[in-house]
Design an enzyme around this catalytic site. Structure first.
Site, PDB file in Angstrom:
ATOM      1  CG  HIS A 131     -14.872  -0.331   1.992  1.00 51.94           C
ATOM      2  ND1 HIS A 131     -14.453  -0.453   3.284  1.00 51.94           N
ATOM      3  CD2 HIS A 131     -14.682  -1.553   1.409  1.00 51.94           C
ATOM      4  CE1 HIS A 131     -13.999  -1.681   3.475  1.00 51.94           C
ATOM      5  NE2 HIS A 131     -14.132  -2.375   2.354  1.00 51.94           N
ATOM      6  CG  ASP A 161      -6.624  -0.201   1.398  1.00 45.44           C
ATOM      7  OD1 ASP A 161      -6.999  -1.373   1.565  1.00 45.44           O
ATOM      8  OD2 ASP A 161      -6.976   0.735   2.149  1.00 45.44           O
ATOM      9  CG  ASP A 201      -1.904  -1.193   1.217  1.00 39.71           C
ATOM     10  OD1 ASP A 201      -1.811  -2.034   0.306  1.00 39.71           O
ATOM     11  OD2 ASP A 201      -2.723  -1.296   2.153  1.00 39.71           O
ATOM     12  CE  LYS A 211      -4.058  -4.257   1.373  1.00 37.82           C
ATOM     13  NZ  LYS A 211      -4.761  -3.319   2.223  1.00 37.82           N
ATOM     14  CG  HIS A 248      -8.499   4.878   3.218  1.00 45.77           C
ATOM     15  ND1 HIS A 248      -9.461   4.662   4.178  1.00 45.77           N
ATOM     16  CD2 HIS A 248      -7.965   3.662   2.937  1.00 45.77           C
ATOM     17  CE1 HIS A 248      -9.500   3.370   4.468  1.00 45.77           C
ATOM     18  NE2 HIS A 248      -8.612   2.744   3.729  1.00 45.77           N
ATOM     19  CG  HIS A 273     -11.292   0.768   0.489  1.00 50.28           C
ATOM     20  ND1 HIS A 273     -11.346  -0.552   0.891  1.00 50.28           N
ATOM     21  CD2 HIS A 273     -10.361   1.355   1.298  1.00 50.28           C
ATOM     22  CE1 HIS A 273     -10.492  -0.747   1.884  1.00 50.28           C
ATOM     23  NE2 HIS A 273      -9.876   0.386   2.149  1.00 50.28           N
ATOM     24  CB  CYS A 315      -1.979  -2.906   5.255  1.00 51.25           C
ATOM     25  SG  CYS A 315      -3.717  -2.407   5.194  1.00 51.25           S
TER      26      CYS A 315
HETATM   27  C1  VGL Z   1      -4.679   0.547   5.864  1.00 49.93           C
HETATM   28  C2  VGL Z   1      -6.237   1.336   7.357  1.00 49.93           C
HETATM   29  C3  VGL Z   1      -7.231   1.172   6.419  1.00 49.93           C
HETATM   30  C4  VGL Z   1      -3.238   0.212   5.589  1.00 49.93           C
HETATM   31  C5  VGL Z   1      -5.662   0.362   4.921  1.00 49.93           C
HETATM   32  O1  VGL Z   1      -2.826   0.156   4.407  1.00 49.93           O
HETATM   33  O2  VGL Z   1      -2.490   0.001   6.572  1.00 49.93           O
HETATM   34  N1  VGL Z   1      -4.972   1.021   7.085  1.00 49.93           N
HETATM   35  N2  VGL Z   1      -6.930   0.673   5.202  1.00 49.93           N
HETATM   36 ZN    ZN Z   2      -8.352   0.705   3.641  1.00 51.79          ZN
END
Ligand code: VGL
Ligand code: ZN
Length: 201
Positions: free
Chosen positions: A52, A46, A8, A106, A81, A48, A151
């Site tokens: 979401h 990430d 990410d 994901k 995000h 979404h 993550c």
């Molecule tokens: C993440 C919070 C929500 C991450 C992703 O990449 O760590 N944290 N979505």
């Molecule tokens: Zn996320």
């Protein structure tokens, strides 16, 4: 066979993004240099949909960082995000992408969050990453990216369960909550994860 995992490395997790991690951008030159040591580099993203249910704005009267229950699982509510197709969801342009062989996305199912690059948080659906890595005879995974305490951490936990040897490259990650990450690191060490600095590679 070893592989480098870039978790990410997206604008929304960088300073100026919607869910910024302090010094998140400092890891980019570190990761770019690290790639010289690997023949296989894989990224996660990430990704979404706008609706979401990990987003606070999709729950009436809820604020970001509140803790709720979502479909039977504990869920932290986040600022919106990494919305599919948005600039914030893009991999940072300074990240050297030339060696990235595959990107595993994901968090597409609006009903469940997905911190790990391997499974959603309920372990209901796999991303296929385990099969991809096993087919390439990967046995050791080196972890980098954001956020260390979400993550990256949950990806390491799943990787251990899948039988991979895991190495966390400490200076190639940053946490949302560094105190939380300190505790997680002790746990990971106890479970056999190696924690190194990129200089040691
Ligand atoms: C993440 C919070 C929500 C991450 C992703 O990449 O760590 N944290 N979505
Ligand atoms: Zn996320």
């Amino acid at each position: 066979m070893k592989a480098l995992l870039l978790i990410d490395v997206q604008y929304d997790f960088m300073p100026g993004g919607s869910l910024p991690v302090t010094e998140g951008d400092h890891i980019i030159p570190v990761i770019n240099h690290l790639q010289n040591h690997f023949d296989l580099v894989i990224a996660s993203q990430d990704w979404h949909p706008p609706e979401h249910l990990s987003f606070a704005r999709n729950h009436l009267g809820q604020q970001a960082f509140a803790e709720i229950e979502l479909n039977g699982l504990a869920q932290t509510l986040w600022p919106a995000h990494c919305v599919q197709g948005s600039q914030g969801a893009e991999l940072h342009r300074d990240l050297d992408c030339r060696k990235i062989a595959a990107i595993f996305r994901k968090g597409m199912n609006p009903e469940i969050d997905s911190y790990s690059a391997f499974y959603d948080n309920g372990h209901r659906q796999s991303t296929g990453l385990t099969g991809y890595l096993k087919e390439r005879a990967v046995d050791t995974l080196y972890f980098t990216g954001l956020a260390a305490d979400f993550c990256v951490y949950f990806s390491i936990i799943d990787a251990l369960k899948a039988g991979f040897a895991c190495v966390l490259i400490e200076d190639a990650t940053r946490a949302i909550d560094p105190e939380n990450f300190k505790r997680q690191k002790q746990q990971l060490l106890a479970e056999g994860v190696k924690i190194i600095n990129s200089r040691d590679l």
